[in-house]
Design a protein around this motif. Structure first.
Motif, PDB file in Angstrom:
ATOM      1  N   LEU A 168     -11.782 -19.169 -14.063  1.00  0.00           N
ATOM      2  CA  LEU A 168     -13.115 -19.049 -13.478  1.00  0.00           C
ATOM      3  C   LEU A 168     -13.714 -17.679 -13.756  1.00  0.00           C
ATOM      4  O   LEU A 168     -14.923 -17.550 -13.993  1.00  0.00           O
ATOM      5  CB  LEU A 168     -13.055 -19.319 -11.972  1.00  0.00           C
ATOM      6  CG  LEU A 168     -12.650 -20.755 -11.591  1.00  0.00           C
ATOM      7  CD1 LEU A 168     -12.462 -20.879 -10.079  1.00  0.00           C
ATOM      8  CD2 LEU A 168     -13.698 -21.758 -12.073  1.00  0.00           C
ATOM      9  N   GLU A 198      -7.971 -29.536  -9.827  1.00  0.00           N
ATOM     10  CA  GLU A 198      -8.748 -28.669  -8.929  1.00  0.00           C
ATOM     11  C   GLU A 198      -9.661 -27.751  -9.733  1.00  0.00           C
ATOM     12  O   GLU A 198     -10.830 -27.551  -9.376  1.00  0.00           O
ATOM     13  CB  GLU A 198      -7.809 -27.831  -8.068  1.00  0.00           C
ATOM     14  CG  GLU A 198      -7.033 -28.605  -7.025  1.00  0.00           C
ATOM     15  CD  GLU A 198      -6.076 -27.693  -6.272  1.00  0.00           C
ATOM     16  OE1 GLU A 198      -6.427 -27.288  -5.150  1.00  0.00           O
ATOM     17  OE2 GLU A 198      -4.991 -27.377  -6.818  1.00  0.00           O
ATOM     18  N   ARG A 206     -12.712 -29.543 -10.960  1.00  0.00           N
ATOM     19  CA  ARG A 206     -13.745 -29.687  -9.922  1.00  0.00           C
ATOM     20  C   ARG A 206     -14.549 -28.398  -9.768  1.00  0.00           C
ATOM     21  O   ARG A 206     -15.780 -28.425  -9.659  1.00  0.00           O
ATOM     22  CB  ARG A 206     -13.097 -30.050  -8.583  1.00  0.00           C
ATOM     23  CG  ARG A 206     -12.473 -31.430  -8.529  1.00  0.00           C
ATOM     24  CD  ARG A 206     -12.182 -31.834  -7.096  1.00  0.00           C
ATOM     25  NE  ARG A 206     -11.378 -33.042  -7.042  1.00  0.00           N
ATOM     26  CZ  ARG A 206     -10.057 -33.052  -6.853  1.00  0.00           C
ATOM     27  NH1 ARG A 206      -9.398 -31.915  -6.692  1.00  0.00           N
ATOM     28  NH2 ARG A 206      -9.388 -34.185  -6.822  1.00  0.00           N
ATOM     29  N   HIS A 207     -13.863 -27.267  -9.748  1.00  0.00           N
ATOM     30  CA  HIS A 207     -14.542 -25.982  -9.596  1.00  0.00           C
ATOM     31  C   HIS A 207     -15.465 -25.707 -10.784  1.00  0.00           C
ATOM     32  O   HIS A 207     -16.591 -25.229 -10.611  1.00  0.00           O
ATOM     33  CB  HIS A 207     -13.510 -24.854  -9.472  1.00  0.00           C
ATOM     34  CG  HIS A 207     -12.854 -24.764  -8.133  1.00  0.00           C
ATOM     35  ND1 HIS A 207     -13.550 -24.498  -6.965  1.00  0.00           N
ATOM     36  CD2 HIS A 207     -11.553 -24.903  -7.764  1.00  0.00           C
ATOM     37  CE1 HIS A 207     -12.719 -24.471  -5.946  1.00  0.00           C
ATOM     38  NE2 HIS A 207     -11.496 -24.728  -6.397  1.00  0.00           N
ATOM     39  N   ALA A 239     -19.460 -25.143 -10.479  1.00  0.00           N
ATOM     40  CA  ALA A 239     -20.022 -23.813 -10.728  1.00  0.00           C
ATOM     41  C   ALA A 239     -20.591 -23.638 -12.132  1.00  0.00           C
ATOM     42  O   ALA A 239     -21.497 -22.824 -12.335  1.00  0.00           O
ATOM     43  CB  ALA A 239     -18.949 -22.748 -10.470  1.00  0.00           C
TER      44      ALA A 239
END
Length: 223
Positions: free
Chosen positions: A49, A74, A77-78, A82
């Motif tokens: 990220l 997970e 999804r992030h 974003a």
């Protein structure tokens, strides 16, 4: 005064895996691909990220599913929440139905096995970067084997009533054909194909091709 032709754009890729050897292997496979540029790598979800914030031009994230702290699902999804412009291509040693459906539900655009070839890796990146989906052959077979599993929830929403033509186009869309490919195969115009696709999305209440594939698999519309 003549100008040199502009160099073709290269797909900016982020590699995410908690094993450095895997990352180095992927970089080696992609090194000779003139259409791909590995701009960053990460060994965890949180680092991935950060890399996406640092490199806003990244188009495809190649994500290992089995990572500690934050799993690949997970992380997917992030990323989709974003960085919606980034397409996620899952990478795993396993292709069980539950794992594949989790990736699709999280918004993944494709699913590759770690025994993938250089040619398939390049093709997968090109496909997802272009807005299509890509599944390894084994993954596609896993999905097809579960087409006959009905939704047994008592309050499940009714299945959309698609015409024979719409079902035909849905199958071709799921096989990653472009509108041009479908038009050529069915001897109709691309505009007609686009109209059918919009009608299918409306009838199924889906907002994307990924959502449509999930819906089709769930309700046996590809059978």
């Amino acid at each position: 005064m003549s100008h040199a032709p502009a160099a073709p754009s290269r797909t900016a890729v982020l590699l995410v895996d908690d094993h450095q050897m895997v990352i180095e292997g992927l970089k080696t496979l992609l090194k000779a691909d003139a259409a791909v540029r590995v701009v960053a790598q990460a060994s965890s979800g949180l680092e991935a990220l950060r890399r996406l914030r640092e490199h806003p031009g990244i188009e495809v994230a190649l994500v290992d599913l089995n990572m500690p702290q934050m799993s690949g699902v997970e992380l997917t999804r992030h990323i989709r929440a974003a960085f919606p412009a980034v397409r996620v291509l899952a990478l795993s040693m396993f292709h069980d139905h539950a794992s594949v459906m989790e990736v699709l539900a999280a918004g993944g655009a494709g699913y590759l096995l770690k025994n993938t070839t250089k040619a398939e890796l390049s093709a997968a990146i090109a496909n997802v970067a272009a807005g299509r989906t890509h599944f390894s052959q084994e993954v596609g077979q896993t999905l097809l084997q579960h087409l006959d599993v009905p939704d047994q929830r008592p309050n499940a929403a009714p299945v959309a009533e698609l015409t024979a033509r719409e079902r035909e186009i849905l199958r071709l869309v799921a096989e990653e054909n472009t509108n041009q490919d479908i038009a050529r195969a069915l001897f109709i115009s691309e505009r007609t194909v686009e109209t059918h696709r919009k009608n299918i999305l409306t009838k199924t209440s889906c907002k994307s091709v990924i959502g449509l594939i999930q819906y089709a698999i769930k309700h046996k519309l590809l059978a």
